[in-house]
Design an enzyme around this catalytic site. Structure first.
Site, PDB file in Angstrom:
ATOM      1  N   ASP A 622       0.836  -1.097  -0.012  1.00  0.00           N
ATOM      2  CA  ASP A 622      -0.201   0.025   0.149  1.00  0.00           C
ATOM      3  C   ASP A 622       0.853   1.324   0.036  1.00  0.00           C
ATOM      4  O   ASP A 622       2.324   1.124  -0.106  1.00  0.00           O
ATOM      5  CB  ASP A 622      -1.019   0.066   1.226  1.00  0.00           C
ATOM      6  N   ASP A 623       0.365   2.483   0.109  1.00  0.00           N
ATOM      7  CA  ASP A 623       1.220   3.590   0.195  1.00  0.00           C
ATOM      8  C   ASP A 623       1.600   3.916   1.476  1.00  0.00           C
ATOM      9  O   ASP A 623       1.591   4.856   2.162  1.00  0.00           O
ATOM     10  CB  ASP A 623       0.125   4.803  -0.261  1.00  0.00           C
TER      11      ASP A 623
END
Length: 752
Positions: A622-623
């Protein structure tokens, strides 16, 4: 519990069951497999042997243990793996990345889990009958009142309603009582609970379990006297002084919810957390020295309290510990009526304090962690399940013995310091090292100086530190004895095989197994980890799941992958240490962790499983960037950059970093008419340091006239990652970009 039963296993009629963990098959396999480890254990030669025969290929299982049986087959000797080098604990590893390290007969015979067979028996029971498995362990602790008939009640599937996890609900206990009073009553009152090592060599102190209990009670009484009640929040912004675990335990004793904030966060970041949880008291100190650098923590707290007040959250009490080795009280800014010196008031209180008995599902602590959006997430852990899980994981993953001296280098501002500096060790009656300073101060030999000074037996640290010390050279290690070391550990991020080998060969003199642990703030404790005496280790692999943990690897559609594969790491079913919600935002809790793959907890990490069933963590998907084991949301850094008046837009990605594991790489678009300059670059970095903390500062600012976006305005981070990593031949299709020329501009400015 919903549900406790497992899928039925397929039995091959007319012979040995096809499921190798069926009791008949297990017995058959064990009878067949007595020779492999003993072949290595009993060999007089220290030479590495080539393993030659192939593994049985016709054994499979369709149940929840389908990936674990490969571990049983490998070390128990049901079959050899071809083309693999293996050494026994005590032998140096070669440079190949396919080495196995087998536990020695001596180590395994004294281990808490001594063989694959013992592990599998316990693991199988923990999955098939978790209620009984965890109840038996929980019964070893003190409960004022036992839990009800339902040991666990859960819903892991958003399609069936709200996510819910409950363990031992109805059970009444107190984790501080179990950490301190229970140990004193068991005769451990004179045992050292904390060895404190100051920043400066020669500055140290100790607290026995009795002394620690007295100090905890004094602070607990002070907090009660100032209106702190069960369920109230207390913010703790302290460095690694003994007062940090004291403050945590004092809150737990009276049922208050502590929220420790790493004393490297900025005033703005601290204010965010104050505003979110609205604490009754903030506990801090006037300053700290890390290495040669002095940090004035009270100034940061003052700014955070002022910021909070402007946002409607006022703080009436700020308890300040005078850390005179860093700065004097006369040099500390002060607000009468609000600020109180710890040393002036706390020692005046009684050294006994009644325990606030709480339900197993009552909150224990909040710990804020970065997410893929800008706002930090308040991870909420409750009391009973967390207590049982952290104590159990500590005992088995480190093969803990009562004579051990244990040192985890983590700060209590992170989950590792909660679970494996304070609660896990003290629930086991351990002696722990708390170190205030920097690990390379006054030089890169400080860690090993401390190891020799206290005769540390278990040393648990982050790959970042391992790589940093590795870069400084072997001489800083080998000039110290380190003969006391028995088990090494790794935490926070995947450890690359070369660093693993150096840690094993140089630091541990090839004597010490490495517990390479995978877990998260959210999981509360280890999820995938070696058990040192139970099975061979592969450098860089977290190996196999802990008791009660059912990891699965899924593809982008949520389909479980079999055998050798790579994908998204998820977990089936709950475990006692799981977090229960995000404070004040259960919807975000469900959306972030349970909606991506319905029916599973989604870790946010990528994972590979090799042909032998070993797990290899591949980092965040994910970020979120994992910098030196600290999870930092890209959105947080972007938000800080964009707050600068000359920054129009920013996009942040993670890149490989030799020491940190991942570094922060920022693409910055500045306001029209403003020239690129080194001064602006430094100013942007200072802005991030100020708003988040020094650990979140970008390693690289890449000037960007524009960012690669789709026609709908979405930033193509895939392209940015390739540019940042200089993988320019892997950019892929750029035709969908609104302006494909932006990519060429970014490449041209890559080294500017």
């Amino acid at each position: 519990m919903i549900p406790l039963s497992h899928n039925s296993v397929a039995v091959h009629l007319g012979g040995v069951p096809r499921d190798p963990l069926h009791p008949i098959a297990l017995d058959h396999s064990l009878k067949k497999s007595c020779s492999s480890l003993s072949l290595f254990w009993n060999c007089k030669s220290r030479r590495r042997r080539k393993l030659s025969t192939t593994m049985a290929s016709n054994i499979r299982t369709n149940n929840f243990l389908r990936h674990v049986e490969s571990m049983k087959l490998l070390p128990s000797g049901a079959g050899y793996i071809p083309h693999l080098n293996a050494v026994i604990l005590g032998d140096s590893l070669a440079t190949e990345e396919d080495d196995f390290v087998l536990p020695s007969e001596d180590f395994a015979s004294q281990a808490n889990v001594q063989s694959p067979e013992q592990y599998l028996k316990m693991y199988k029971r923990s999955i098939e009958d978790p209620a009984v498995f965890w109840s038996d362990i929980a019964s070893e602790f003190y409960w004022k009142q036992k839990w009800g008939d339902k040991v666990c009640d859960e819903n892991f599937d958003v399609r069936k309603g709200n996510i819910k996890i409950e363990w031992f609900k109805g059970g009444i206990t107190n984790i501080c009582y179990n950490c301190l009073d229970r140990n004193v009553e068991a005769g451990l009152g004179d045992k050292v609970a904390i060895y404190w090592e100051g920043n400066e060599p020669g500055l140290d102190g100790t607290l026995t379990y009795t002394q620690l209990l007295h100090k905890v009670c004094q602070l607990a009484n002070y907090l009660k006297d100032n209106g702190v009640k069960k369920g109230d929040a207390v913010i703790i912004y302290l460095p690694m002084l003994m007062e940090l675990p004291i403050a945590m335990l004092a809150c737990a004793r009276i049922g208050a919810v502590h929220s420790v904030v790493f004393a490297g966060f900025s005033a703005e970041a601290l204010a965010q957390r104050i505003i979110d949880c609205k604490p009754k008291v903030v506990i801090t100190c006037n300053g700290v020295k890390r290495g040669s650098k002095a940090l004035y923590l009270k100034d940061i707290v003052d700014a955070a309290i002022n910021d909070s007040a402007q946002n409607g959250v006022s703080i009436d009490k700020c308890l300040v510990y005078e850390n005179s080795w860093a700065t004097k009280r006369e040099d500390t800014k002060w607000k009468d009526g609000r600020d109180i010196w710890w040393q002036d008031v706390v020692p005046q209180y009684p050294t006994s304090c009644p325990v606030e008995w709480v339900d197993a599902e009552d909150p224990l602590f909040l710990l804020y962690t970065s997410g893929s959006t800008g706002k930090p997430k308040g991870v909420l852990h409750t009391t009973g399940g967390y207590m049982v899980y952290t104590a159990t994981t500590f005992k088995y993953a480190f093969d803990y013995k009562p004579s051990d001296i244990y040192w985890c280098t983590a700060d209590c501002g992170w989950i590792t310091g909660h679970s494996y500096v304070t609660y896990g060790p003290m629930l086991n009656g351990a002696s722990v090292i708390v170190y205030e300073g920097a690990p390379n101060y006054p030089d890169a030999g400080r860690c090993w100086d401390i190891v020799d000074k206290y005769k540390v037996t278990i040393f648990y640290t982050a790959p970042t530190l391992v790589r940093s010390l590795m870069r400084d050279g072997d001489a800083f290690v080998t000039r110290y004895s380190r003969k006391s070391l028995r088990v090494l550990g790794s935490v926070g991020e995947p450890i690359n095989p070369s660093a693993w080998k150096w840690f094993y060969n140089v630091v541990g003199d090839s004597r010490c197994p490495i517990s390479d642990t995978w877990w998260q703030t959210e999981t509360g404790g280890f999820m995938i980890t070696p058990l040192p005496g139970a099975w061979p280790q592969k450098p860089g692999s977290a190996t196999f799941p802990f008791f009660g943990v059912q990891p699965v690897i899924v593809d982008e559609k949520g389909v479980e992958l079999e055998g050798e594969c790579s994908g998204y790491l998820c977990v089936k079913k709950s475990w006692p240490g799981a977090f229960r919600t995000l404070y004040g935002d259960h919807e975000r809790y469900e959306t972030t962790y349970f909606k991506p793959f319905a029916g599973y907890y989604f870790s946010g990490d990528g994972c590979s499983r090799d042909k032998d069933g070993y797990h290899w963590l591949t980092g965040r998907v994910d970020d979120v960037i994992n910098v030196s084991g600290h999870r930092i949301g890209t959105a947080e850094v972007e938000s800080a950059l964009v707050s600068h008046p000359k920054c129009a837009e920013a996009a942040v990605v993670g890149v490989e970093h030799e020491v940190k594991g991942q570094g922060i790489y920022a693409f910055v678009t500045i306001v029209d008419g403003v020239p690129y300059s080194e001064e602006l670059r430094k100013d942007l970095i200072v802005t991030v340091r100020k708003q988040i903390g020094a650990f979140a500062a970008p390693d690289k600012i890449h000037w960007a006239p524009g960012l690669p976006k789709t026609r709908s305005g979405k930033i193509m981070r895939r392209i940015l990652r390739k540019i940042a990593s200089r993988q320019l031949d892997e950019l892929g299709d750029t035709s969908t970009l609104a302006d494909p020329n932006v990519v060429n501009q970014l490449i041209e400015l890559a080294d500017s």
